[in-house]
Design a protein around this motif. Structure first.
Motif, mmCIF file in Angstrom:
data_model
loop_
_atom_site.group_PDB
_atom_site.id
_atom_site.type_symbol
_atom_site.label_atom_id
_atom_site.label_comp_id
_atom_site.label_asym_id
_atom_site.label_seq_id
_atom_site.Cartn_x
_atom_site.Cartn_y
_atom_site.Cartn_z
ATOM 1 N N ASP A 1 0.886 -1.057 -0.101
ATOM 2 C CA ASP A 1 -0.033 0.043 0.041
ATOM 3 C C ASP A 1 1.020 1.165 -0.211
ATOM 4 N N ILE B 1 3.048 5.801 -3.136
ATOM 5 C CA ILE B 1 4.181 6.524 -3.333
ATOM 6 C C ILE B 1 4.059 6.828 -4.841
ATOM 7 N N GLY C 1 1.270 8.834 -6.121
ATOM 8 C CA GLY C 1 1.391 10.189 -5.949
ATOM 9 C C GLY C 1 2.488 10.878 -6.891
ATOM 10 N N CYS C 2 3.529 9.991 -7.437
ATOM 11 C CA CYS C 2 4.225 10.437 -8.337
ATOM 12 C C CYS C 2 3.444 10.776 -9.797
ATOM 13 N N LYS D 1 1.202 13.603 -9.465
ATOM 14 C CA LYS D 1 1.881 14.901 -8.726
ATOM 15 C C LYS D 1 1.093 15.167 -7.577
ATOM 16 N N VAL E 1 -5.901 8.794 -1.560
ATOM 17 C CA VAL E 1 -6.225 7.756 -0.784
ATOM 18 C C VAL E 1 -6.587 6.296 -1.538
ATOM 19 N N LYS F 1 -8.476 3.649 -2.775
ATOM 20 C CA LYS F 1 -9.977 3.430 -2.948
ATOM 21 C C LYS F 1 -10.002 1.773 -3.122
ATOM 22 N N GLY G 1 -7.974 7.959 -14.772
ATOM 23 C CA GLY G 1 -9.015 8.644 -15.021
ATOM 24 C C GLY G 1 -8.926 10.211 -14.411
ATOM 25 N N HIS G 2 -10.441 10.689 -14.234
ATOM 26 C CA HIS G 2 -10.252 12.203 -13.965
ATOM 27 C C HIS G 2 -9.760 12.510 -12.504
ATOM 28 N N THR G 3 -9.998 11.620 -11.398
ATOM 29 C CA THR G 3 -9.701 11.857 -10.043
ATOM 30 C C THR G 3 -8.980 10.601 -9.649
ATOM 31 N N VAL H 1 -6.544 1.097 -7.028
ATOM 32 C CA VAL H 1 -7.082 2.243 -7.227
ATOM 33 C C VAL H 1 -6.838 3.535 -6.185
ATOM 34 N N PRO I 1 -13.097 13.726 -3.878
ATOM 35 C CA PRO I 1 -12.394 13.500 -4.972
ATOM 36 C C PRO I 1 -12.269 14.617 -6.006
HETATM 37 C C1 LIG Z 1 5.066 15.162 -6.272
HETATM 38 C C2 LIG Z 1 4.510 13.929 -5.841
HETATM 39 C C3 LIG Z 1 5.323 13.111 -4.786
HETATM 40 C C4 LIG Z 1 4.368 11.946 -4.247
HETATM 41 C C5 LIG Z 1 4.877 11.599 -2.882
HETATM 42 C C6 LIG Z 1 3.635 10.767 -2.235
HETATM 43 C C7 LIG Z 1 3.875 10.894 -0.862
HETATM 44 C C8 LIG Z 1 2.683 10.588 -0.010
HETATM 45 C C9 LIG Z 1 2.495 9.359 -0.309
HETATM 46 C C10 LIG Z 1 1.681 8.822 0.902
HETATM 47 C C11 LIG Z 1 0.073 8.530 0.498
HETATM 48 C C12 LIG Z 1 -0.468 7.848 1.813
HETATM 49 C C13 LIG Z 1 -1.659 6.898 0.941
HETATM 50 C C14 LIG Z 1 -2.550 6.712 2.200
HETATM 51 C C15 LIG Z 1 -3.193 5.387 1.710
HETATM 52 C C16 LIG Z 1 -4.201 5.130 2.635
HETATM 53 O O1 LIG Z 1 -4.014 4.573 3.773
HETATM 54 S S1 LIG Z 1 -5.830 5.916 2.379
HETATM 55 C C17 LIG Z 1 -6.602 4.835 3.755
HETATM 56 C C18 LIG Z 1 -7.798 4.124 3.100
HETATM 57 N N1 LIG Z 1 -8.823 4.506 2.058
HETATM 58 C C19 LIG Z 1 -9.808 5.430 2.672
HETATM 59 O O2 LIG Z 1 -9.964 5.581 3.767
HETATM 60 C C20 LIG Z 1 -10.617 5.988 1.443
HETATM 61 C C21 LIG Z 1 -12.085 6.099 1.833
HETATM 62 N N2 LIG Z 1 -12.967 6.329 0.808
HETATM 63 C C22 LIG Z 1 -13.278 7.553 0.315
HETATM 64 O O3 LIG Z 1 -12.899 8.528 1.265
HETATM 65 C C23 LIG Z 1 -14.027 7.756 -0.812
HETATM 66 O O4 LIG Z 1 -14.559 6.614 -1.227
HETATM 67 C C24 LIG Z 1 -13.341 8.258 -1.753
HETATM 68 C C25 LIG Z 1 -11.800 7.502 -2.211
HETATM 69 C C26 LIG Z 1 -13.020 9.604 -1.781
HETATM 70 C C27 LIG Z 1 -13.942 8.323 -3.296
HETATM 71 O O5 LIG Z 1 -15.309 8.726 -2.809
HETATM 72 P P1 LIG Z 1 -16.397 8.393 -4.039
HETATM 73 O O6 LIG Z 1 -17.688 9.176 -3.456
HETATM 74 O O7 LIG Z 1 -16.432 6.942 -4.182
HETATM 75 O O8 LIG Z 1 -15.969 9.298 -5.161
HETATM 76 P P2 LIG Z 1 -16.634 8.855 -6.754
HETATM 77 O O9 LIG Z 1 -16.620 10.426 -7.092
HETATM 78 O O10 LIG Z 1 -17.746 8.395 -6.871
HETATM 79 O O11 LIG Z 1 -15.304 8.511 -7.418
HETATM 80 C C28 LIG Z 1 -14.072 8.778 -7.509
HETATM 81 C C29 LIG Z 1 -13.239 8.016 -8.211
HETATM 82 O O12 LIG Z 1 -12.917 6.798 -8.062
HETATM 83 C C30 LIG Z 1 -13.394 5.747 -8.836
HETATM 84 N N3 LIG Z 1 -14.140 4.862 -8.169
HETATM 85 C C31 LIG Z 1 -14.857 4.871 -7.205
HETATM 86 N N4 LIG Z 1 -15.443 3.752 -6.772
HETATM 87 C C32 LIG Z 1 -14.512 2.826 -7.553
HETATM 88 C C33 LIG Z 1 -14.291 1.349 -7.441
HETATM 89 N N5 LIG Z 1 -15.138 0.566 -6.704
HETATM 90 N N6 LIG Z 1 -13.683 0.874 -8.375
HETATM 91 C C34 LIG Z 1 -12.850 1.617 -9.028
HETATM 92 N N7 LIG Z 1 -12.792 3.127 -9.134
HETATM 93 C C35 LIG Z 1 -13.651 3.427 -8.370
HETATM 94 C C36 LIG Z 1 -14.342 6.430 -9.779
HETATM 95 O O13 LIG Z 1 -14.326 5.985 -10.861
HETATM 96 C C37 LIG Z 1 -13.545 8.089 -9.826
HETATM 97 O O14 LIG Z 1 -12.543 7.686 -10.832
HETATM 98 P P3 LIG Z 1 -12.565 8.771 -12.214
HETATM 99 O O15 LIG Z 1 -13.522 8.490 -12.848
HETATM 100 O O16 LIG Z 1 -12.705 10.242 -11.330
HETATM 101 O O17 LIG Z 1 -10.961 8.675 -12.251
#
Ligand SMILES: CCCCCCCCCCCCCCCC(=O)SCCNC(=O)CCNC(=O)[C@H](O)C(C)(C)COP(=O)(O)OP(=O)(O)OC[C@H]1O[C@@H](n2cnc3c(N)ncnc32)[C@H](O)[C@@H]1OP(=O)(O)O
Length: 122
Positions: free
Chosen positions: A30, A35, A38-39, A42, A47, A49, A76-78, A102, A112
């Motif tokens: 995970d 990471i 995130g890359c 950007k 989170v 999903k 995708g978009h988000t 995802v 999102p």
């Molecule tokens: C410069 C860069 C440096 C980078 C350096 C990075 C450093 C940093 C790294 C550390 C990063 C920490 C990462 C923490 C990782 C956790 O630990 S996360 C914790 C566990 N996860 C959670 O708690 C998430 C809980 N779920 C939620 O909050 C909500 O379900 C969400 C994720 C916000 C989505 O909400 P929603 O209402 O379902 O949103 P919805 O608009 O329907 O769908 C949004 C998108 O998801 C997709 N989707 C929704 N459901 C599904 C499904 N079942 N299957 C597939 N796709 C789906 C949709 O198709 C849509 O995609 P797009 O078409 O827009 O692309």
């Protein structure tokens, strides 16, 4: 698929059967995949999903070095979807594969928002 990072299996990572604890491996996956996502997006605010079926193929043992392969499947978009494979660095034996992870880019409210990524950036 490109392999990005490596971990050493140590005593504290083992289950009672003496192999790598599955929960430990999933935690590493995970983190590695987040990471990578995130890359790609950007984004520092995203989170996990969805994680599809997880296939544990062979056990990793104490002293094994394992490496994490990640690949962008779709954008995708988000959200983005990535594939993950973990393998033994020395023998190349497959340890686990996950076809679909995802990640969704979110704002401060946890909703999102578009990420704007279109190509592989990791
Ligand atoms: C410069 C860069 C440096 C980078 C350096 C990075 C450093 C940093 C790294 C550390 C990063 C920490 C990462 C923490 C990782 C956790 O630990 S996360 C914790 C566990 N996860 C959670 O708690 C998430 C809980 N779920 C939620 O909050 C909500 O379900 C969400 C994720 C916000 C989505 O909400 P929603 O209402 O379902 O949103 P919805 O608009 O329907 O769908 C949004 C998108 O998801 C997709 N989707 C929704 N459901 C599904 C499904 N079942 N299957 C597939 N796709 C789906 C949709 O198709 C849509 O995609 P797009 O078409 O827009 O692309």
């Amino acid at each position: 698929m490109k392999y990005y990072s490596r971990r050493l299996v140590k005593h504290e990572h083992l289950n009672p059967a003496g192999s790598l604890f599955g929960g430990q491996l999933l935690s590493w996956i995970d983190e590695e995949a987040a990471i990578f996502a995130g890359c790609q997006m950007k984004s520092r605010s995203h989170v996990t999903k969805l994680i599809s079926e997880i296939n544990f193929m062979t056990p990793a043992k104490l002293g094994d070095v394992i490496e994490f392969g990640l690949e962008l499947i779709s954008t995708g978009h988000t959200s983005i979807t990535v594939r993950c494979e973990v393998r033994n660095k020395q023998t190349l034996a497959p340890i686990v594969s996950i076809d679909k992870m995802v990640f969704v880019n979110v704002n401060e409210a946890g909703l999102p928002v578009p990420h704007g990524a279109t190509a592989n950036a990791a």
